[in-house]
Design a protein around this motif. Sequence first.
Motif, PDB file in Angstrom:
ATOM      1  N   ASN A  47       0.574  -1.334  -0.344  1.00  0.00           N
ATOM      2  CA  ASN A  47      -0.358  -0.094  -0.069  1.00  0.00           C
ATOM      3  C   ASN A  47       1.013   0.691   0.061  1.00  0.00           C
ATOM      4  N   GLU A  48       2.128   1.268   0.486  1.00  0.00           N
ATOM      5  CA  GLU A  48       2.909   2.562   0.717  1.00  0.00           C
ATOM      6  C   GLU A  48       3.268   2.774  -0.602  1.00  0.00           C
ATOM      7  N   SER A  51       0.404   3.735  -2.742  1.00  0.00           N
ATOM      8  CA  SER A  51       0.055   5.480  -2.251  1.00  0.00           C
ATOM      9  C   SER A  51       1.773   6.709  -2.720  1.00  0.00           C
ATOM     10  N   SER A  76      -9.551   7.190  -7.343  1.00  0.00           N
ATOM     11  CA  SER A  76     -10.475   6.210  -6.255  1.00  0.00           C
ATOM     12  C   SER A  76     -11.533   5.986  -6.760  1.00  0.00           C
ATOM     13  N   ARG A  84      -9.790   2.777  -1.269  1.00  0.00           N
ATOM     14  CA  ARG A  84      -9.231   2.731   0.414  1.00  0.00           C
ATOM     15  C   ARG A  84      -7.455   3.077   0.405  1.00  0.00           C
ATOM     16  N   VAL A  85      -6.660   3.029  -0.306  1.00  0.00           N
ATOM     17  CA  VAL A  85      -4.779   3.608  -0.134  1.00  0.00           C
ATOM     18  C   VAL A  85      -5.725   5.146  -0.822  1.00  0.00           C
ATOM     19  N   ASP A  88      -6.553   7.212   2.625  1.00  0.00           N
ATOM     20  CA  ASP A  88      -5.852   7.551   3.288  1.00  0.00           C
ATOM     21  C   ASP A  88      -4.696   8.096   3.336  1.00  0.00           C
ATOM     22  N   THR A  89      -4.791   8.248   2.007  1.00  0.00           N
ATOM     23  CA  THR A  89      -3.259   9.440   1.435  1.00  0.00           C
ATOM     24  C   THR A  89      -3.545  11.090   1.769  1.00  0.00           C
ATOM     25  N   ARG A 116     -10.578  15.586   3.442  1.00  0.00           N
ATOM     26  CA  ARG A 116      -9.721  14.339   2.499  1.00  0.00           C
ATOM     27  C   ARG A 116      -8.030  14.319   2.969  1.00  0.00           C
ATOM     28  N   LYS A 118      -6.584  15.601   4.891  1.00  0.00           N
ATOM     29  CA  LYS A 118      -6.842  15.649   7.055  1.00  0.00           C
ATOM     30  C   LYS A 118      -5.529  16.959   6.501  1.00  0.00           C
TER      31      LYS A 118
END
Length: 510
Positions: A47-48, A51, A76, A84-85, A88-89, A116, A118
């Motif tokens: 996932n990292e 991303s 997305s 999901r990834v 989360d990014t 999103r 953050k």
Amino acid sequence: MSFTESVSFALLDWHCSELRLPLKKQSMHHHGTLILRGRSDIDRLPNELLSTIFMFAIEQHCHDASTLTISPTTISHICQRWRRVSLDTGSLWTNVVLTFPPSNEQLTRTSTWLSRSKTYPLDILLDFRDPEWDWEEEGTHGFGWTDMEAVLRLLLPTAARWRIMELLTDTWAPIFAFLLHTRALGSPLKRLEKLHLARCNAYFARKGQVFEPADLGQHLPLFGGAGAVVPRLREVMLTGVHIDWSAPPLANLTKLELKYQAVDVMPTVAHFIQILAASPSLETLAIVGRGPQFPAAAAAAVNGGSAEADARALRGTIKLARVTQFTFGFVDVNYAVQLLSLFDLPALCELSLEDVSASLRHQPPDDASVLLEWLVGAANDTNDTPISPPVFEDAVDSTSASTSRLPLGQLHTLVLLSIHAPRPTFARLYDVCPGLHVLRLYDVCDGALEALERLFPDDVLPRLETLFVRGTDKEIFTRVVSGRGTVLNDTQFEDSTICEYAEDDEETTS
């Protein structure tokens, strides 16, 4: 190592690893037929790393909403895992773009992206320029005061995360609304690095033009004025936008641009000097149209002096030891000389000069001989030989051995735009620029190019490597290039893109 190389090496390391998981079989039904397929390489990426790839793809298209083909929203919607990834990014959603015409759909999308993103820093582009605008400041425009307020209601709660703020408008009202509603921000702007505010109407720089609309001409404090704390702000570009110049939160800048301002809203010379003195590490400076307001002769006489004496006393008072790039566009030749005489730029490497009055009046440029001859005289008075740019230590007050105010002898690049003068004047200018490597001539008179033709042409700009010419006689260009004994590494010629000038047309100057 660049970002691209980092991603490439990470992919290579992962691909060559012996710890790769075995293929999984997945089943899909298509019209009753069972199909087996192995997991693709992209499905097995951590996932990292996925991303990071998403970030790389987005960075190639940021701030270009009109042609956006790869966006976080697109990513997305590919599959559940990608969604999901991507959600989360947070850093994937930080390039916020709003364009003309404004719409509820744009505001809703922006609200979603802000959520999103953050806690990541935001790069914001607000481009509300209307291609169909009729240039009437008081007329009807598709983006006005209330529209700007709606945008600000959305963005102001995130001000602590602004990293880049760019606002481009046609008229003044949205700019005024921005300055008014952000004047109390101040200290929360701890991440802001770049500010670009532009009212894109160059005609306010015309000689004698005053600010409009008059009822909104107040000098509002930028982000609260001197009390504001904007510790990371390094680049400020104000195009057709004035602020309270007496105590602006402009300090420790590396880039400052003041462009296309009306003469009556510019800072005084004293405030102008204070603003520049607050940024001793300034590297790039641009003044196009109008600079500071010099005291009138009458005002100087009241103080027991003269305007000429005051101007002499100010010569060389603005020493910017690290400025390497200086762009100067003028509408009045005599004013240009007066302003340039203030500067001491010992590290200057690139100088751009433009007569902007030509494009603003739609008439042939004025004779710039006074300015060019002043530059030649200043160079001859202070430097007999070229001087290498100084090497600075960490201290911001480092000084150079050069005492030149505008050391043309050490210039690497000279750019001339719409500059007209006799051929001998250009010849003298080139003679005081012996270290020049790059010469760019845009829509200048033929004399600027003819001055490169001499009995011994290689003695003219002997280090010249690059010659770019637009808008002069192509035959002269060919003659100049072919006549040099030293072959230029890079030459380019373009026809002029400027329309024919109107002669004696009163409507174009009104």
